[in-house]
Motif scaffolding. Structure first.
Motif, PDB file in Angstrom:
ATOM      1  N   ILE A 138      -2.613  -5.810  -9.986  1.00  0.00           N
ATOM      2  CA  ILE A 138      -1.174  -5.554  -9.920  1.00  0.00           C
ATOM      3  C   ILE A 138      -0.494  -6.084 -11.184  1.00  0.00           C
ATOM      4  CG2 ILE A 138       0.939  -6.342  -8.739  1.00  0.00           C
ATOM      5  CD1 ILE A 138      -0.461  -5.817  -6.093  1.00  0.00           C
ATOM      6  N   ILE A 184       2.266   1.783  -6.381  1.00  0.00           N
ATOM      7  CA  ILE A 184       2.516   0.642  -5.489  1.00  0.00           C
ATOM      8  C   ILE A 184       3.287  -0.453  -6.232  1.00  0.00           C
ATOM      9  CG2 ILE A 184       1.357  -1.193  -4.152  1.00  0.00           C
ATOM     10  CD1 ILE A 184      -0.856   0.962  -3.567  1.00  0.00           C
ATOM     11  N   VAL A 185       2.891  -0.710  -7.467  1.00  0.00           N
ATOM     12  CA  VAL A 185       3.575  -1.732  -8.270  1.00  0.00           C
ATOM     13  C   VAL A 185       5.034  -1.341  -8.499  1.00  0.00           C
ATOM     14  CG1 VAL A 185       3.696  -2.752 -10.580  1.00  0.00           C
ATOM     15  CG2 VAL A 185       1.516  -2.628  -9.392  1.00  0.00           C
ATOM     16  N   GLU A 188       6.990  -2.022  -5.522  1.00  0.00           N
ATOM     17  CA  GLU A 188       7.187  -3.447  -5.273  1.00  0.00           C
ATOM     18  C   GLU A 188       8.300  -3.999  -6.157  1.00  0.00           C
ATOM     19  OE1 GLU A 188       4.229  -6.133  -6.676  1.00  0.00           O
ATOM     20  OE2 GLU A 188       5.438  -7.798  -5.965  1.00  0.00           O
ATOM     21  N   LEU A 214       8.789  -2.695  -1.488  1.00  0.00           N
ATOM     22  CA  LEU A 214       7.651  -3.406  -0.902  1.00  0.00           C
ATOM     23  C   LEU A 214       7.694  -4.880  -1.280  1.00  0.00           C
ATOM     24  CD1 LEU A 214       4.524  -1.200  -1.815  1.00  0.00           C
ATOM     25  CD2 LEU A 214       5.741  -1.267   0.351  1.00  0.00           C
ATOM     26  N   ARG A 249       5.552  -8.458  -2.018  1.00  0.00           N
ATOM     27  CA  ARG A 249       4.261  -8.701  -2.656  1.00  0.00           C
ATOM     28  C   ARG A 249       3.118  -8.568  -1.633  1.00  0.00           C
ATOM     29  NH1 ARG A 249       2.099 -11.015  -7.314  1.00  0.00           N
ATOM     30  NH2 ARG A 249       3.596  -9.600  -8.225  1.00  0.00           N
ATOM     31  N   ALA A 256       2.511  -4.963  -0.813  1.00  0.00           N
ATOM     32  CA  ALA A 256       1.824  -4.262  -1.907  1.00  0.00           C
ATOM     33  C   ALA A 256       0.331  -4.571  -1.860  1.00  0.00           C
ATOM     34  CB  ALA A 256       2.422  -4.672  -3.253  1.00  0.00           C
ATOM     35  N   CYS A 289      -2.937  -1.951  -0.953  1.00  0.00           N
ATOM     36  CA  CYS A 289      -4.143  -1.767  -1.776  1.00  0.00           C
ATOM     37  C   CYS A 289      -5.394  -1.964  -0.922  1.00  0.00           C
ATOM     38  CB  CYS A 289      -4.183  -2.777  -2.929  1.00  0.00           C
ATOM     39  SG  CYS A 289      -2.858  -2.572  -4.125  1.00  0.00           S
TER      40      CYS A 289
END
Ligand code: HEM
Length: 411
Positions: free
Chosen positions: A207, A222-223, A226, A233, A235, A238, A242
């Motif tokens: 990440i 996803i990052v 976040e 999202l 942490r 996220a 994953c």
């Protein structure tokens, strides 16, 4: 109930504890559908639901049957660092949070998005089979294709190095493993926790890397969710996402591909010949594998209020296991349910679940099965299962075999 087993799925019903019973649980399911379609098992402290209509009701009614293990009266709050991450995912959240989490990655799993990648997936399968298929006429379907192919695909989509796949295998296998008699409950819980911490550490580094250097992959998506405007999202969410994406699509799709070869080899006539070069027929046959030897046999829920099913009262806070593998063999729903019919239609199986939590990766799993199997069919004929005893996957809800050696003639 251990906190390392939030779903309460890791205990195997006594009736399925032998190797033979877990390889062919279907007669037991049939008996349960007739004699105790909704029953309480005091050993596992859970309800079991076996009929198609009841399983669908449990999956469909989010208000009464929650996916959130924290609703269970015997839920133990996770203590160790990283241990609760899997709870922060769409799989264990009810709407509306569920829909927000799923919305972050949904687009990537749509059939039209995946279609663009099909040629590349085909190359990956082709490379694996070029290495495995040879004049000796032997291969292990699991080791040579069904494991490495899906794990490489999801690693690429996520953007993690496929060369780490042995590590991913250990992780996935450990997370779906059933508790065994050979190990104390504490040792089992410790091992589960250790693996979750390792995964969290691994993805934290990934990440950080993507934050610096975004790419065209799911990790970057996803990052962005976040850290982006609005921070959709946390942490933990996220990291959980994953882990979920890496684990959910591995052993399940491995077993779909291996179970397919097993079903085709066991079928009357030469099904491999009939399916070769016919994508429509192959697609339909894969659906029948999902019904007949469902890679996921069971899913869990928790009652949020007292509810009556088939005269039994399930109390708020009780756990319920919905036996998808039994629903998929229910004669009330499927004609000749115990026959493998590759061209079955209609085929409303619940192999990918149903309702809100219907498998996000279903289009990907279907595509991988079609591509992997058609590449295999192009290369081999006269496929026979090797004469060795099959070992079931060591899990109480994932269904398949540890390895599947076959003999064939090269084409
Ligand atoms: C959910 C089966 C492949 C990701 C589910 C559920 C089932 C399932 C039964 C429902 C869970 C529930 O109701 O509690 C399967 C099978 C597969 C497969 C049989 C392969 C043959 C994949 C793949 C991915 C994936 C390839 C992604 C890489 C997910 C996710 C969920 C899910 C994220 C949670 C969806 C939600 O909660 O909205 N899967 N799966 N699965 N699956 Fe799959």
């Amino acid at each position: 109930m251990s906190s390392a087993d939030p779903q309460g799925l890791q205990a195997v019903p006594e009736e399925l504890q032998s190797r033979e019973a877990w390889l062919e649980p279907f007669d037991w399911y049939a008996r349960m559908r007739e004699t105790a379609p909704v029953r309480y098992d005091p050993e596992r402290r859970t309800w079991d639901v076996f009929r198609y209509d009841d399983v669908k009701r449990v999956l469909d009614d989010d208000d009464v049957f929650s996916v959130d293990p924290r609703e269970a009266t015997d839920f133990v709050e996770p203590e160790g660092p990283g241990e609760g991450l899997i709870l922060d995912t769409m799989l264990f959240e009810d709407p509306p949070r569920h829909d927000e989490l799923r919305g972050v990655v949904d687009e990537w799993f749509q059939p039209r998005t995946l279609a663009d990648r099909e040629p590349h997936f085909r190359e990956l399968a082709s490379e694996l089979l070029d290495d495995a298929v040879g004049a000796d006429g032997r291969l292990d379907v699991v080791e040579d294709l069904a494991y490495p192919f899906p794990v490489t695909v999801i690693a690429e989509l996520l953007g993690v190095p496929a060369s780490d796949r042995d590590r991913f295998k250990t992780w996935s296998n450990t997370l779906v493993e059933a508790a065994s008699d050979d190990e104390s409950a504490d040792a089992f819980a410790d091992r589960q926790q250790q693996i979750q911490m390792e995964m969290a550490q691994y993805f934290l580094e990934m990440i950080e890397d993507r934050r610096e250097d975004p790419r065209d992959d799911l990790l970057s998506v996803i990052v962005t969710a976040e850290s982006g405007a609005g921070g959709r999202l946390s942490r933990e969410e996220a990291l959980g996402m994953c882990i979920l994406l890496l684990v959910a699509g591995n052993i399940t799709t491995t077993n779909l591909i291996a179970n397919a070869v097993r079903c085709f080899a066991e079928a009357d006539g030469d099904l491999f010949d009939e399916l070769r070069g016919d994508d429509r027929a192959l697609t339909s046959a894969v659906e029948e594998v999902l019904r007949y030897r469902s890679p996921v046999q069971a899913m869990s829920r928790v009652a949020t209020e007292d509810v009556t099913m088939r005269g039994e009262t399930i109390e708020a806070g009780d756990r319920i296991i919905a036996w998808l593998g039994s629903a998929n063999r229910d004669e009330r729903q499927f004609e000749a349910a115990d026959a493998f019919r590759p061209d079955r239609s209609p085929n409303q199986h619940v192999g990918f679940g149903h309702g809100t939590h219907y498998c996000l990766g279903a289009p990907l799993a279907r595509l991988e099965a079609k591509v992997g199997l058609s590449e295999l069919l192009d290369r081999v004929e006269n496929v026979r299962l090797a004469d060795v005893p099959l070992q079931p996957t060591r899990s109480s809800f994932i269904y398949g075999v540890e390895s599947l050696p076959v003999r064939y003639d090269e084409r």
